[in-house]
Design a protein around this motif. Structure first.
Motif, PDB file in Angstrom:
ATOM      1  N   ASP A  95       0.850  -1.185   0.000  1.00  0.00           N
ATOM      2  CA  ASP A  95       0.000   0.000   0.000  1.00  0.00           C
ATOM      3  C   ASP A  95       0.889   1.239   0.000  1.00  0.00           C
ATOM      4  O   ASP A  95       1.529   1.542   1.007  1.00  0.00           O
ATOM      5  N   ASP A  96       0.959   1.958  -1.131  1.00  0.00           N
ATOM      6  CA  ASP A  96       1.824   3.128  -1.237  1.00  0.00           C
ATOM      7  C   ASP A  96       1.109   4.278  -1.923  1.00  0.00           C
ATOM      8  O   ASP A  96       0.077   4.107  -2.563  1.00  0.00           O
ATOM      9  N   ILE A  97       1.707   5.472  -1.790  1.00  0.00           N
ATOM     10  CA  ILE A  97       1.152   6.683  -2.375  1.00  0.00           C
ATOM     11  C   ILE A  97       1.876   6.977  -3.686  1.00  0.00           C
ATOM     12  O   ILE A  97       3.107   6.943  -3.749  1.00  0.00           O
ATOM     13  N   TYR A  98       1.093   7.275  -4.714  1.00  0.00           N
ATOM     14  CA  TYR A  98       1.616   7.588  -6.036  1.00  0.00           C
ATOM     15  C   TYR A  98       1.065   8.936  -6.473  1.00  0.00           C
ATOM     16  O   TYR A  98      -0.013   9.346  -6.028  1.00  0.00           O
ATOM     17  N   ILE A  99       1.803   9.589  -7.366  1.00  0.00           N
ATOM     18  CA  ILE A  99       1.277  10.755  -8.070  1.00  0.00           C
ATOM     19  C   ILE A  99       1.421  10.493  -9.560  1.00  0.00           C
ATOM     20  O   ILE A  99       2.289   9.720  -9.986  1.00  0.00           O
ATOM     21  N   GLN A 100       0.578  11.150 -10.335  1.00  0.00           N
ATOM     22  CA  GLN A 100       0.644  10.980 -11.779  1.00  0.00           C
ATOM     23  C   GLN A 100       0.187  12.258 -12.459  1.00  0.00           C
ATOM     24  O   GLN A 100      -0.755  12.911 -12.009  1.00  0.00           O
ATOM     25  N   VAL A 101       0.879  12.605 -13.519  1.00  0.00           N
ATOM     26  CA  VAL A 101       0.449  13.717 -14.360  1.00  0.00           C
ATOM     27  C   VAL A 101      -0.770  13.208 -15.124  1.00  0.00           C
ATOM     28  O   VAL A 101      -0.725  12.136 -15.737  1.00  0.00           O
ATOM     29  N   PRO A 102      -1.861  13.945 -15.113  1.00  0.00           N
ATOM     30  CA  PRO A 102      -3.094  13.445 -15.740  1.00  0.00           C
ATOM     31  C   PRO A 102      -3.147  13.653 -17.252  1.00  0.00           C
ATOM     32  O   PRO A 102      -4.148  14.096 -17.798  1.00  0.00           O
ATOM     33  N   ASP A 103      -2.057  13.306 -17.937  1.00  0.00           N
ATOM     34  CA  ASP A 103      -2.017  13.480 -19.395  1.00  0.00           C
ATOM     35  C   ASP A 103      -2.314  12.189 -20.149  1.00  0.00           C
ATOM     36  O   ASP A 103      -2.377  12.173 -21.372  1.00  0.00           O
ATOM     37  N   GLY A 104      -2.466  11.084 -19.420  1.00  0.00           N
ATOM     38  CA  GLY A 104      -2.744   9.807 -20.063  1.00  0.00           C
ATOM     39  C   GLY A 104      -1.512   9.141 -20.645  1.00  0.00           C
ATOM     40  O   GLY A 104      -1.595   8.034 -21.167  1.00  0.00           O
ATOM     41  N   GLN A 105      -0.360   9.784 -20.603  1.00  0.00           N
ATOM     42  CA  GLN A 105       0.868   9.245 -21.178  1.00  0.00           C
ATOM     43  C   GLN A 105       1.925   8.933 -20.119  1.00  0.00           C
ATOM     44  O   GLN A 105       2.732   8.027 -20.291  1.00  0.00           O
ATOM     45  N   SER A 106       1.964   9.708 -19.055  1.00  0.00           N
ATOM     46  CA  SER A 106       3.026   9.613 -18.053  1.00  0.00           C
ATOM     47  C   SER A 106       2.824   8.413 -17.134  1.00  0.00           C
ATOM     48  O   SER A 106       1.698   8.003 -16.848  1.00  0.00           O
ATOM     49  N   GLN A 107       3.936   7.886 -16.674  1.00  0.00           N
ATOM     50  CA  GLN A 107       3.921   6.797 -15.709  1.00  0.00           C
ATOM     51  C   GLN A 107       3.758   7.371 -14.304  1.00  0.00           C
ATOM     52  O   GLN A 107       4.241   8.458 -14.018  1.00  0.00           O
ATOM     53  N   PRO A 108       3.098   6.641 -13.412  1.00  0.00           N
ATOM     54  CA  PRO A 108       2.966   7.115 -12.036  1.00  0.00           C
ATOM     55  C   PRO A 108       4.310   7.146 -11.318  1.00  0.00           C
ATOM     56  O   PRO A 108       5.216   6.377 -11.650  1.00  0.00           O
ATOM     57  N   VAL A 109       4.433   8.047 -10.359  1.00  0.00           N
ATOM     58  CA  VAL A 109       5.640   8.150  -9.528  1.00  0.00           C
ATOM     59  C   VAL A 109       5.275   7.667  -8.138  1.00  0.00           C
ATOM     60  O   VAL A 109       4.337   8.171  -7.513  1.00  0.00           O
ATOM     61  N   ARG A 110       6.011   6.685  -7.650  1.00  0.00           N
ATOM     62  CA  ARG A 110       5.781   6.123  -6.321  1.00  0.00           C
ATOM     63  C   ARG A 110       6.495   7.000  -5.295  1.00  0.00           C
ATOM     64  O   ARG A 110       7.717   7.111  -5.304  1.00  0.00           O
ATOM     65  N   LEU A 111       5.718   7.647  -4.396  1.00  0.00           N
ATOM     66  CA  LEU A 111       6.307   8.543  -3.411  1.00  0.00           C
ATOM     67  C   LEU A 111       6.712   7.832  -2.125  1.00  0.00           C
ATOM     68  O   LEU A 111       7.642   8.262  -1.452  1.00  0.00           O
ATOM     69  N   THR A 112       5.992   6.796  -1.757  1.00  0.00           N
ATOM     70  CA  THR A 112       6.333   6.049  -0.541  1.00  0.00           C
ATOM     71  C   THR A 112       6.779   4.655  -0.940  1.00  0.00           C
ATOM     72  O   THR A 112       6.357   4.121  -1.957  1.00  0.00           O
ATOM     73  N   ASN A 113       7.618   4.102  -0.116  1.00  0.00           N
ATOM     74  CA  ASN A 113       8.145   2.772  -0.390  1.00  0.00           C
ATOM     75  C   ASN A 113       8.186   1.969   0.900  1.00  0.00           C
ATOM     76  O   ASN A 113       9.060   1.160   1.114  1.00  0.00           O
ATOM     77  N   ASN A 114       7.249   2.285   1.761  1.00  0.00           N
ATOM     78  CA  ASN A 114       7.226   1.611   3.062  1.00  0.00           C
ATOM     79  C   ASN A 114       5.850   1.014   3.288  1.00  0.00           C
ATOM     80  O   ASN A 114       5.247   1.200   4.319  1.00  0.00           O
ATOM     81  N   GLY A 115       5.343   0.285   2.317  1.00  0.00           N
ATOM     82  CA  GLY A 115       3.992  -0.257   2.365  1.00  0.00           C
ATOM     83  C   GLY A 115       3.780  -1.230   3.498  1.00  0.00           C
ATOM     84  O   GLY A 115       3.339  -2.346   3.279  1.00  0.00           O
ATOM     85  N   ASP A 116       4.097  -0.794   4.710  1.00  0.00           N
ATOM     86  CA  ASP A 116       4.008  -1.672   5.869  1.00  0.00           C
ATOM     87  C   ASP A 116       2.608  -1.750   6.455  1.00  0.00           C
ATOM     88  O   ASP A 116       2.357  -2.560   7.341  1.00  0.00           O
ATOM     89  N   VAL A 117       1.687  -0.904   5.956  1.00  0.00           N
ATOM     90  CA  VAL A 117       0.357  -0.854   6.561  1.00  0.00           C
ATOM     91  C   VAL A 117      -0.585  -0.078   5.636  1.00  0.00           C
ATOM     92  O   VAL A 117      -0.134   0.660   4.762  1.00  0.00           O
TER      93      VAL A 117
END
Length: 165
Positions: free
Chosen positions: A20-42
């Motif tokens: 379970d992590d937080i992502y951001i994405q440019v809403p252009d339909g082309q860009s890949q999401p960026v994973r902001l957290t990498n501690n999906g412990d909960v």
């Protein structure tokens, strides 16, 4: 999913990595999401963008309140309850403060403000009355809150009996 205040990104929580992590994405339909957290412990929930679109705050099932800086992916823990999960928090208009209600074991909910600059937590209510829904005024000069108060004290049945005699 929630839009950033500047409209450039959409933030969301996903388990696409298996955690379970937080992502951001440019809403252009082309860009890949960026994973902001990498501690999906909960499980994470109730993400909230800062007004300057530079940070995202959330609460989790480990009873923590945290935020991540979008540019650096640095995670900062604001507080840890130990009693129950956070579900009441908000940003100041200038993104320099957070107001939140902290669940307490031996008292009613207490409202705190947190300074992102120095990391200090300041209680702004005491544990005598249950307080919550803290939010800053639009100009950031005032803090509004709801407090459950009853100013009709009853001391005991004996007091009532003495009054009747």
């Amino acid at each position: 999913a929630i839009w950033s205040p500047n409209g450039k990104h959409v933030a969301y929580i996903s388990d696409q990595s298996g955690e379970d992590d937080i992502y951001i994405q440019v809403p252009d339909g082309q860009s890949q999401p960026v994973r902001l957290t990498n501690n999906g412990d909960v499980y994470k929930y109730a993400i909230s963008w800062s007004p300057d679109s530079k940070k995202i705050m959330w609460a989790d099932k480990k009873m923590r309140l945290q935020y991540v800086e979008v540019a650096t992916k640095k995670i900062t823990e604001i507080d840890h309850s130990g009693v129950w999960e956070f579900n009441d928090y908000d940003w100041s208009p200038d993104s320099r403060w957070v107001v939140y209600s902290r669940p307490e074991r031996d008292s009613k909910g207490i409202i705190y403000i947190y300074n992102l600059g120095d990391g200090k937590k300041i209680p702004v209510t005491d544990g005598w009355y249950d307080s919550g829904n803290g939010t800053f005024s639009a100009d950031g000069k005032y803090l509004y809150l709801v407090s459950n108060r009853d100013f009709n004290p009853t001391f005991s049945n004996t007091d009532d009996l003495v009054t009747k005699i």
